[in-house]
Design a protein around this motif. Structure first.
Motif, mmCIF file in Angstrom:
data_model
loop_
_atom_site.group_PDB
_atom_site.id
_atom_site.type_symbol
_atom_site.label_atom_id
_atom_site.label_comp_id
_atom_site.label_asym_id
_atom_site.label_seq_id
_atom_site.Cartn_x
_atom_site.Cartn_y
_atom_site.Cartn_z
ATOM 1 N N ALA A 54 -46.600 -45.866 -2.931
ATOM 2 C CA ALA A 54 -46.345 -44.521 -2.415
ATOM 3 C C ALA A 54 -46.765 -44.446 -0.957
ATOM 4 O O ALA A 54 -47.783 -45.006 -0.559
ATOM 5 N N ARG A 55 -45.952 -43.746 -0.170
ATOM 6 C CA ARG A 55 -46.224 -43.564 1.254
ATOM 7 C C ARG A 55 -46.012 -42.103 1.621
ATOM 8 O O ARG A 55 -45.216 -41.414 0.997
ATOM 9 N N CYS A 56 -46.712 -41.647 2.630
ATOM 10 C CA CYS A 56 -46.520 -40.291 3.129
ATOM 11 C C CYS A 56 -45.118 -40.164 3.717
ATOM 12 O O CYS A 56 -44.630 -41.081 4.374
ATOM 13 N N ALA A 57 -44.468 -39.037 3.449
ATOM 14 C CA ALA A 57 -43.103 -38.807 3.917
ATOM 15 C C ALA A 57 -42.953 -37.339 4.300
ATOM 16 O O ALA A 57 -43.697 -36.483 3.813
ATOM 17 N N PRO A 58 -41.978 -37.028 5.163
ATOM 18 C CA PRO A 58 -41.766 -35.623 5.529
ATOM 19 C C PRO A 58 -41.206 -34.833 4.353
ATOM 20 O O PRO A 58 -40.542 -35.402 3.472
ATOM 21 N N LYS A 59 -41.466 -33.538 4.334
ATOM 22 C CA LYS A 59 -40.922 -32.686 3.269
ATOM 23 C C LYS A 59 -39.412 -32.587 3.396
ATOM 24 O O LYS A 59 -38.847 -32.817 4.475
ATOM 25 N N ALA A 60 -38.751 -32.224 2.303
ATOM 26 C CA ALA A 60 -37.292 -32.156 2.265
ATOM 27 C C ALA A 60 -36.775 -30.974 3.080
ATOM 28 O O ALA A 60 -37.334 -29.883 3.018
ATOM 29 N N SER A 61 -35.712 -31.209 3.832
ATOM 30 C CA SER A 61 -35.101 -30.152 4.636
ATOM 31 C C SER A 61 -34.024 -29.436 3.819
ATOM 32 O O SER A 61 -33.747 -29.798 2.677
ATOM 33 N N GLU A 62 -33.403 -28.442 4.420
ATOM 34 C CA GLU A 62 -32.389 -27.644 3.731
ATOM 35 C C GLU A 62 -31.231 -28.536 3.280
ATOM 36 O O GLU A 62 -30.786 -29.412 4.015
ATOM 37 N N ASN A 63 -30.758 -28.320 2.065
ATOM 38 C CA ASN A 63 -29.672 -29.052 1.408
ATOM 39 C C ASN A 63 -30.018 -30.496 1.090
ATOM 40 O O ASN A 63 -29.145 -31.285 0.761
ATOM 41 N N SER A 64 -31.295 -30.872 1.156
ATOM 42 C CA SER A 64 -31.739 -32.207 0.761
ATOM 43 C C SER A 64 -32.242 -32.170 -0.672
ATOM 44 O O SER A 64 -32.637 -31.118 -1.172
ATOM 45 N N GLU A 65 -32.248 -33.341 -1.322
ATOM 46 C CA GLU A 65 -32.794 -33.420 -2.680
ATOM 47 C C GLU A 65 -34.294 -33.169 -2.638
ATOM 48 O O GLU A 65 -34.974 -33.559 -1.692
ATOM 49 N N CYS A 66 -34.788 -32.526 -3.694
ATOM 50 C CA CYS A 66 -36.207 -32.186 -3.735
ATOM 51 C C CYS A 66 -36.714 -32.223 -5.168
ATOM 52 O O CYS A 66 -35.945 -32.268 -6.120
ATOM 53 N N SER A 67 -38.027 -32.200 -5.284
ATOM 54 C CA SER A 67 -38.711 -32.061 -6.567
ATOM 55 C C SER A 67 -39.518 -30.784 -6.535
ATOM 56 O O SER A 67 -40.008 -30.387 -5.474
ATOM 57 N N ALA A 68 -39.666 -30.168 -7.682
ATOM 58 C CA ALA A 68 -40.586 -29.032 -7.782
ATOM 59 C C ALA A 68 -42.003 -29.581 -7.644
ATOM 60 O O ALA A 68 -42.257 -30.746 -7.924
ATOM 61 N N LYS A 69 -42.931 -28.770 -7.195
ATOM 62 C CA LYS A 69 -44.308 -29.227 -7.041
ATOM 63 C C LYS A 69 -44.870 -29.616 -8.405
ATOM 64 O O LYS A 69 -44.632 -28.943 -9.396
ATOM 65 N N THR A 70 -45.619 -30.724 -8.430
ATOM 66 C CA THR A 70 -46.187 -31.214 -9.677
ATOM 67 C C THR A 70 -47.703 -31.328 -9.565
ATOM 68 O O THR A 70 -48.266 -31.276 -8.474
ATOM 69 N N LEU A 71 -48.332 -31.533 -10.696
ATOM 70 C CA LEU A 71 -49.775 -31.748 -10.729
ATOM 71 C C LEU A 71 -50.137 -33.168 -10.327
ATOM 72 O O LEU A 71 -51.251 -33.438 -9.917
#
Length: 112
Positions: A54-71
Motif C-alpha cells: 500500500a502507498r499513499c495516493a491522492p483522493k479521487a476526483s470528480e467522475n473517478s472511481e472511489c470507495s466509501a470510507k472504511t474502518l
C-alpha cells in the motif's frame, strides 16, 4: 582553534535538531509506503491488489472511481476529495471484502 571546533559542533547539533516537515510515520507524501490512511497527507492509503504494497495516493476526483470510507484504512480505490460524494451500493458483503466501488459526484451540482 578549540572555540571554532566547539562552535561548529554546536551549529551541526542545532541543524540536525530542527524537525523535518516530512514525516517518517505520519504526514507521508503520495507514493510512500503506508499501513493506514491516517499516515498519509492525502488521507488515502491505496493498494492495487490484495498482495501489493500500500502507498499513499491522492483522493479521487470528480467522475473517478472511489470507495466509501472504511474502518480498515486501506483502499483499492481512494475516497473522494472534499465536497464530493461517492455514490456506491453499500452492501455488507462489499464492505467486508472492500469491493463496493462507485464514482465521485458533486452533490451540490446534482441538486440544481
Amino acid at each position: 582553534m578549540e572555540k571554532v571546533l566547539v562552535f561548529l559542533l554546536v551549529a551541526l547539533t542545532v541543524a540536525y535538531a530542527v524537525p523535518d516537515p516530512r514525516g517518517i510515520i505520519i504526514h507521508l507524501e503520495d507514493g510512500e509506503l503506508c499501513l493506514n490512511s491516517l499516515q498519509c497527507k492525502s488521507k488515502c492509503c491505496h493498494r492495487d491488489t490484495g498482495l501489493s504494497l500500500a502507498r499513499c495516493a491522492p483522493k479521487a476526483s470528480e467522475n473517478s472511481e472511489c470507495s466509501a470510507k472504511t474502518l480498515y484504512g486501506v483502499y483499492y480505490k481512494c475516497p473522494c476529495e472534499r465536497g464530493l460524494t461517492c455514490e456506491v451500493d453499500k452492501t455488507i458483503v462489499g464492505s467486508i471484502t472492500n469491493t463496493n466501488f462507485g464514482f465521485c459526484h458533486d452533490a451540490g451540482r446534482s441538486r440544481k
